[in-house]
Write a protein that holds these residues in place. Structure first.
Motif, PDB file in Angstrom:
ATOM      1  N   HIS A  60       3.939 -37.441 -51.611  1.00 23.15           N
ATOM      2  CA  HIS A  60       3.552 -37.907 -52.914  1.00 23.15           C
ATOM      3  C   HIS A  60       4.415 -38.703 -53.550  1.00 23.15           C
ATOM      4  N   ILE A  61       3.929 -39.936 -54.253  1.00 19.83           N
ATOM      5  CA  ILE A  61       5.098 -40.678 -54.840  1.00 19.83           C
ATOM      6  C   ILE A  61       4.897 -40.401 -56.312  1.00 19.83           C
ATOM      7  N   VAL A  72       8.078 -34.639 -50.590  1.00 21.06           N
ATOM      8  CA  VAL A  72       7.546 -34.630 -49.239  1.00 21.06           C
ATOM      9  C   VAL A  72       7.440 -32.989 -49.053  1.00 21.06           C
ATOM     10  N   ALA A  73       6.210 -32.395 -48.817  1.00 24.94           N
ATOM     11  CA  ALA A  73       5.884 -31.032 -48.150  1.00 24.94           C
ATOM     12  C   ALA A  73       5.797 -31.187 -46.733  1.00 24.94           C
ATOM     13  N   VAL A  74       6.659 -30.200 -46.094  1.00 25.41           N
ATOM     14  CA  VAL A  74       6.536 -30.123 -44.622  1.00 25.41           C
ATOM     15  C   VAL A  74       6.329 -28.850 -43.957  1.00 25.41           C
ATOM     16  N   ALA A  75       4.990 -28.828 -43.137  1.00 28.94           N
ATOM     17  CA  ALA A  75       4.744 -27.614 -42.768  1.00 28.94           C
ATOM     18  C   ALA A  75       5.373 -27.522 -41.156  1.00 28.94           C
ATOM     19  N   LEU A 135      10.029 -28.282 -49.105  1.00 28.62           N
ATOM     20  CA  LEU A 135       9.776 -29.291 -50.218  1.00 28.62           C
ATOM     21  C   LEU A 135      10.842 -30.101 -50.297  1.00 28.62           C
ATOM     22  N   ILE A 136      10.717 -31.349 -50.250  1.00 24.91           N
ATOM     23  CA  ILE A 136      11.909 -32.055 -50.213  1.00 24.91           C
ATOM     24  C   ILE A 136      11.825 -33.419 -51.169  1.00 24.91           C
ATOM     25  N   ARG A 137      12.724 -33.615 -52.125  1.00 28.85           N
ATOM     26  CA  ARG A 137      12.652 -34.505 -53.085  1.00 28.85           C
ATOM     27  C   ARG A 137      13.353 -35.840 -52.322  1.00 28.85           C
ATOM     28  N   VAL A 138      12.842 -36.941 -52.253  1.00 30.70           N
ATOM     29  CA  VAL A 138      13.702 -38.134 -51.740  1.00 30.70           C
ATOM     30  C   VAL A 138      13.745 -39.208 -52.691  1.00 30.70           C
ATOM     31  N   GLU A 139      14.543 -39.777 -53.270  1.00 26.05           N
ATOM     32  CA  GLU A 139      14.940 -40.712 -53.952  1.00 26.05           C
ATOM     33  C   GLU A 139      15.499 -42.133 -53.343  1.00 26.05           C
TER      34      GLU A 139
END
Length: 157
Positions: free
Chosen positions: A95-96, A142-145, A72-76
């Motif tokens: 998800h925005i 961003v959720a990455v599998a 789970l990544i937070r991108v600003e």
């Protein structure tokens, strides 16, 4: 005396009907109000925000092989900034949370995602940038599998 008794009985019956009608109205109103009054907000609020089995291109996606790993990544992204051309070797969901970001493929096609929008990208989606054309910052989750050892993002030349 009979007429007076009959009038009294009729008045009494009318009064009883009125009382029953009032009680019925009160009972119809009272339960809904008491239910509302007794409804307390749950301390846990679970809402599914987004679910998809297709990418933004309408394709199915596959998970990578190896020891599974979720990220789970937070991108600003600051206003006017762009995440350089890159691709993703694994499927991801974005998800925005705020602002808007525009995904532009190397081919020039673009899609803009605004606050509240969600999307899925497949593994090895064509190279693209993500840019913030606004003045304020945008936040994307961003959720990455993925699988251990596989990067989330591959920079492209």
């Amino acid at each position: 005396i009979n007429i007076i008794n009959k009038i009294t009985v009729i008045n009494y019956l009318i009064m009883i009907k009125i009382i029953f009608a009032l009680l019925a109205c009160i009972l119809l109103i009272l339960p809904s109000n008491s239910v509302i009054a007794n409804e307390e907000k749950s301390p846990v609020d679970v809402q599914e925000i987004f679910s998809s089995s297709k990418t933004i291109e309408g394709e199915n996606f596959k998970y990578p092989r190896g020891k599974a790993e979720m990220r789970l990544i937070r991108v600003e992204v600051e206003g006017g900034a762009t995440i350089p051309l890159h691709s993703h070797p694994t499927p991801l969901m974005g998800h925005i949370e705020s602002g808007e970001l525009t995904l532009t493929k190397d081919s020039g096609n673009s899609t803009t995602f605004k606050k509240g929008d969600s999307f899925v990208l497949a593994a090895n989606t064509p190279a693209h940038t993500m840019s913030n054309s606004g003045k304020g910052s945008s936040i994307m989750w961003v959720a990455v599998a993925s699988a251990e050892g596989i990067p989330t993002l591959n920079p492209e030349e």
